[in-house]
Design a protein around this motif. Structure first.
Motif, mmCIF file in Angstrom:
data_model
loop_
_atom_site.group_PDB
_atom_site.id
_atom_site.type_symbol
_atom_site.label_atom_id
_atom_site.label_comp_id
_atom_site.label_asym_id
_atom_site.label_seq_id
_atom_site.Cartn_x
_atom_site.Cartn_y
_atom_site.Cartn_z
ATOM 1 N N VAL B 169 0.813 -1.235 -0.113
ATOM 2 C CA VAL B 169 -0.018 -0.009 0.035
ATOM 3 C C VAL B 169 0.912 1.287 -0.046
ATOM 4 C CG1 VAL B 169 -2.169 -0.952 1.088
ATOM 5 C CG2 VAL B 169 -0.026 -0.212 2.483
ATOM 6 N N GLY B 599 -6.506 -5.345 -1.488
ATOM 7 C CA GLY B 599 -6.033 -6.174 -0.425
ATOM 8 C C GLY B 599 -6.964 -6.042 0.666
ATOM 9 N N TYR B 600 -7.775 -5.155 0.650
ATOM 10 C CA TYR B 600 -8.782 -5.047 1.800
ATOM 11 C C TYR B 600 -10.108 -5.824 1.456
ATOM 12 C CZ TYR B 600 -6.083 -2.071 4.876
ATOM 13 O OH TYR B 600 -4.889 -1.748 5.613
ATOM 14 N N GLU B 603 -16.739 -5.534 4.357
ATOM 15 C CA GLU B 603 -17.467 -6.326 5.372
ATOM 16 C C GLU B 603 -18.909 -5.573 5.358
ATOM 17 O OE1 GLU B 603 -16.599 -8.776 8.948
ATOM 18 O OE2 GLU B 603 -17.235 -6.852 9.773
ATOM 19 N N VAL B 621 -21.584 -0.656 6.808
ATOM 20 C CA VAL B 621 -20.301 -1.434 6.240
ATOM 21 C C VAL B 621 -19.437 -1.025 7.709
ATOM 22 C CG1 VAL B 621 -18.081 -0.795 5.290
ATOM 23 C CG2 VAL B 621 -20.253 -0.623 4.087
ATOM 24 N N THR B 622 -18.707 -2.311 7.871
ATOM 25 C CA THR B 622 -17.791 -2.279 9.142
ATOM 26 C C THR B 622 -16.198 -2.434 8.756
ATOM 27 O OG1 THR B 622 -18.159 -4.565 9.476
ATOM 28 C CG2 THR B 622 -19.680 -2.946 10.991
ATOM 29 N N PRO B 624 -13.738 -1.845 5.552
ATOM 30 C CA PRO B 624 -12.580 -1.321 6.065
ATOM 31 C C PRO B 624 -12.689 -0.544 7.217
ATOM 32 C CG PRO B 624 -12.638 -0.139 3.999
ATOM 33 C CD PRO B 624 -13.518 -1.273 3.988
ATOM 34 N N SER B 625 -13.740 0.232 7.350
ATOM 35 C CA SER B 625 -14.039 1.118 8.610
ATOM 36 C C SER B 625 -15.541 1.422 8.798
ATOM 37 C CB SER B 625 -13.372 2.461 8.673
ATOM 38 O OG SER B 625 -13.516 3.256 7.500
#
Lengths: 641, 641
Positions: B169, B599-600, B603, B621-622, B624-625
């Motif tokens: 990254v 790569g992330y 969720e 959404v949880t 990437p954040s």
């Protein structure tokens, strides 16, 4: 019964509660904990711990009453609300893979909150999320928050140590409890009724990791008897933080220490039992916490003065467009430290400019531009006296109301032969001669934000080529901060305008995530060919690795000014002039808070822009990802020329 | 002169422009490029390329006219606006470390845009950002966008190949041009007047990487003569995309091919020179692009029907609360494919339920619940005829207006002895006997979103214990999408409510970032003890590594229903029933788009919740954040029971 008094800190009472087991006899629980134990409130389970909705439905058809502790009639309404914090059943797990448990948990949570609302409790303690994944728990709590009136929800978060070197963003073996909280509150949109009850256990994270909580909405600190020594051993700023941020203390656990009698003498006056029965087992812990609180250093005078301003957002002054009121002059004139620094700077300038042998023959022309009601005129004349230099002073002031006061001051002090008062805007005044020294105090919290550069550029034409400006330069600084209180206050306006405004604020409930860095510098007089006061600065902030992930709600801004030579004045935290109260910090919010994962740096851009009638800032973040550019074309916030 | 016609695609004209060098004689440039060359417009520099504001100031004192190409009077206003796209000086670099160049660049950019606005040009082409860091360029463009009326700004973005395995990254060696664009448009807040001119050069990124652009606001494709072969060789969906998304084509560069005469026959009718002079060197390329366009497959009938609905957000129907209008019934009844599938399913069910030997003696009781104006009654009777089974039909319909039509249909067809019409809500009807087969079409774009589960649960009491429901089950699906057009349309309402609403939409200008995954499944009849139709699903989406970073504006939703046995019906892209037009997709927006780095994984949580009078979805959404939970307690969007 508060923790006792501490000199100078009467504004916020400290209370201490105790976490209890389930007890069906609530009146007895209160007598034991409050009357006997000396605590202010209990954190008590509201429902029989063995209750499970799915079992009830099958056995009794759901027709019976829910198994709450007592009924609403066992205490008076004010007893319920003053002395009981509801403790939600700790077995609930709304993110369990077991669907029966998940549904039972949701049902129970809603029933207990509904009961707590019925009792008008002030707060409920929600059990800690069981793992990293807490979306369904958050979804349910968020639904509850939509319909809650005044009750606060305290989410219990164990203060878990993070490993210092955890660089692997995908590592699952370690849960940083701050991240659990962060995810939970993002899902609940920073709801103002949702806060943290930090559970202090038998280990502590690093100081940087701990420091993140300073900017969060922490309403309670649960101190386990196991964790008391940790609390005592914690960095002084952590103790200071708990005792200075309206955080309720809750003692929890079984007694595990033999506390020395001597250490609790201070609190001995309220440790006698009322009816001679056995004392509360945690009473010595309560006394010890009271002792810790009372032995803290008294609040400095400056902090006492600023108590009422903590985390209160103010719009910056517009001294160029608006005239200040007498009250405002009054307040600023009281800041003696500032004028002492000015006097020191003027002394040095006079000595440099006029050698001893010319002291009697040379008259220095000094102009105070923006003289207000005269404090800098006074400082200048005192400097002349101190150094034995001769002075001719022009006091230039655009506010006709302040000019009235200036005239009476000059008459009162008998300065008529030395001081000439000019009622004019310095940018338009036609000066009869040129100045050796130009003295001004036009700085805002962010240095140039009250348009000192534009004013002094305008005044520069009546400064001699080798003349001196006091201040000779100033620089603004910013640092990224966690500031959930400030963020929520900005958000409450529900518009973009307030997110694109900078605020003057006494920052208090704030975590400073990295050292501040310089932004814009202005030097006077400005002899360069480029006269533009527009600026652009790109900054890169690195958060220490042992901090863990962190939330950036915006930037705290400061300034430092060089008045003359080595005499400076400023509020940048690492070099701030002590005991000066004329300036609070400035706060630049971010419309969407930026979550900074370990190992990522924060790239920030600040612009100072200008148009024919105004000056404004724009700001944005471009890394870890790009934010909108805030305040484009000064659409939300600007300073009038 | 458009690229020519393609069967069935007359709705949007295709134009083709040409990028030119600076030419002070604009009328001649137009004659050469448009009258002779056959192009529709030129993309031409507006200012002398050697101009630098900092040099002008010193030499002439800035009093002279700016060195624009021609004056506004050399063309008519409509010629300027129809035939000229302004090309902003390509030397500008607003993020240069060289401050003189940076300031010159900003001045020039503002002067040229101001000139283009003066000329009422429709668009300007902004040069590509010179590197990864483009915050100051974006800040300046964003200021311009605040004050722009109708002009579009096309930001030139080279279509640069990304390395498939770039997992680091922090790697700086490779610039993904999509990320440059993403950063730029985030800084400019997805401004609707800012779009992309994709510069197709001599290499192409992977299909997944390319696919990200399908959801972006791309207004022009600049095809270099070097890159033409790439364009031809590109995946068919890329060609299809360029020609099907209102993208203007601009040819650029010098001729480098000898194009075969044969391939351009189709366009030969407009390749004659008007005045016999030398032809435009890129004319063969124009003809070739026209040929590529015209040889595309004609638009299928279904797509032609749906042209007007592309990316147009509609509120989902509320068929339970509201009664449909005749027009709506009319439209849906035309979807013959759907009723053919129902008839096939009913046939199979009748054959399974009634053996051949009982065909003449057994009468099957079939109830159509939600009969509307009768299409499922007709399909049922046709199935009975086809299989030789005897039927008794109840047609239950709650809309009294549709019942009127049902009565006249039954009379017209002579079905009086077989069909009984019941004017009632299926949830409250007191049925005289129990049904063997329950047939319904209550599905929405997201399966259960028109409350089929609640309706069929209510009707289940008059289905025999071993009775059949058609459909027997249905499942909703979602997939993350880039959809800047939809996002902007939702954002234009400037409130949270529209971001917490699901929309029915014919998705078109959309990038599908990962295969869709199942969300909620409902099965009928429901014999389980848990009758709740609340659901919770957590999903994890992985974006292919060779995509690069990507932007998620929300989720496209679909359904698939099993009518009976192996007969299904649905719109999930990988299994969609061909030529069925009753359902568009559903779109769940995100209040803040989520940027997903390589790569992330993503969720996502979806909930189906219910209260006494309504059913709603919540989503978040949880990773990437964490995003806020959307539509808490159905505050913004719900379906009435």
């Amino acid at each position: 019964m508060p923790l006792g008094d501490r000199p100078g800190d009467k504004s916020e009472s400290r209370y201490c509660g105790v976490e209890t087991e389930f007890n069906d006899d609530v009146p007895h629980l209160l007598t034991f904990s409050i009357s006997h134990g000396g605590f202010d409130f209990v954190v008590a389970p509201l429902m029989v711990p063995s209750y499970r909705p799915s079992l009830v439905c099958k056995n009794s058809g759901g027709s019976g009453a829910l198994p709450f502790a007592g009924s609403d009639l066992v205490l008076s309404p004010s007893q319920w609300s003053r002395h009981v914090v509801g403790k939600i059943s700790s077995w609930i797990n709304l993110d369990s893979e077991d669907e029966v448990l998940r549904v039972d948990s949701e049902t129970t949570l809603k029933q207990e909150i509904s009961w707590a609302s019925h009792l008008s409790l002030q707060a409920c303690l929600l059990p800690a999320p069981k793992g990293k994944s807490c979306a369904n728990y958050a979804r349910c709590v968020n639904q509850i928050l939509q319909n809650l009136n005044n009750m606060q929800l305290w989410l219990r978060i164990p203060l878990v140590k993070t490993e210092d070197d955890s660089m692997d963003v995908n590592s699952d073996h370690l849960i940083d409890s701050w991240e659990v909280w962060n995810s939970f509150r993002l899902l609940c949109e920073h709801h103002s009724h949702l806060s943290v009850a930090l559970d202090i256990q038998s280990s502590l994270p690093s100081a940087n990791s701990l420091g993140r909580w300073f900017g969060e909405s922490v309403r309670a600190a649960i101190i386990n008897t196991d964790g008391l020594s940790m609390f005592v051993k914690a960095p002084p700023e952590a103790n200071y933080w708990v005792f200075n941020h309206s955080i309720q203390i809750v003692l929890s656990g079984k007694p595990v220490h033999i506390l020395p009698k001597g250490s609790v003498d201070v609190a001995a006056n309220h440790s006698d039992d009322i009816d001679g029965g056995p004392g509360h087992p945690l009473r010595p812990y309560l006394d010890y916490v009271g002792y810790l609180y009372q032995r803290m250093d008294p609040l400095p005078e400056q902090e006492r003065f600023e108590l009422g301003y903590r985390d209160f957002l103010q719009s910056p002054l517009q001294p160029l467009m608006d005239n200040l009121e007498a009250q405002t002059y009054e307040t600023f004139e009281k800041d003696s430290v500032k004028y002492i620094q000015y006097q020191r700077a003027i002394c040095k300038a006079l000595l440099d400019r006029v050698p001893d042998k010319e002291a009697l023959t040379t008259t220095t022309v000094l102009m105070v531009v923006g003289a207000g009601r005269g404090p800098l005129v006074r400082a200048s004349l005192q400097a002349a006296e101190e150094t034995g230099r001769k002075l001719r002073v022009y006091a230039v002031e655009k506010n006709p109301n302040a000019v009235v006061t200036l005239h009476s001051l000059v008459k009162l002090e008998g300065w008529e032969n030395i001081v000439t008062i000019i009622s004019s805007d310095m940018r338009h005044w036609d000066a009869p001669e040129k100045a050796d020294i130009l003295v001004s105090e036009l700085l805002g919290s962010f240095g140039d934000n009250e348009l000192s550069p534009e004013c002094l550029d305008g005044a520069q034409r009546f400064l001699k080529q080798d003349g001196i400006s006091i201040p000779s330069s100033y620089t603004s600084f910013i640092q990224p901060v966690t500031a959930s209180k400030l963020y929520n206050d900005v958000k409450s306006h529900k518009d973009v305008l307030h997110f694109e405004t900078a605020y003057v604020v006494k920052i208090h409930n704030v975590a400073r995530l990295a050292p501040s860095q310089p932004v814009f510098t202005f030097t006077h007089p400005n002899h360069s060919t480029d006269k533009s006061n527009d600026r652009y600065k790109k900054l890169q902030f690195e958060i220490p690795n042992d901090t863990g992930s962190a939330m950036v709600h915006g930037f705290a801004g400061y300034f430092d000014a060089t008045l003359y030579d080595d005499v400076h004045l400023g509020i940048e935290p690492s070099t701030a002039t002590p005991n000066m109260f004329s300036w609070f910090a400035i706060f630049f919010p971010l419309r969407t808070p930026v979550c900074l994962h370990t190992g990522y740096s924060l790239e920030v851009h600040f612009w100072r822009c200008s148009g024919p009638t105004k000056v404004w800032y724009e700001w944005s973040v471009t890394s870890p990802s790009a934010s909108p550019i805030h305040n484009s074309s000064g659409r939300s916030y600007w300073v009038g020329l």
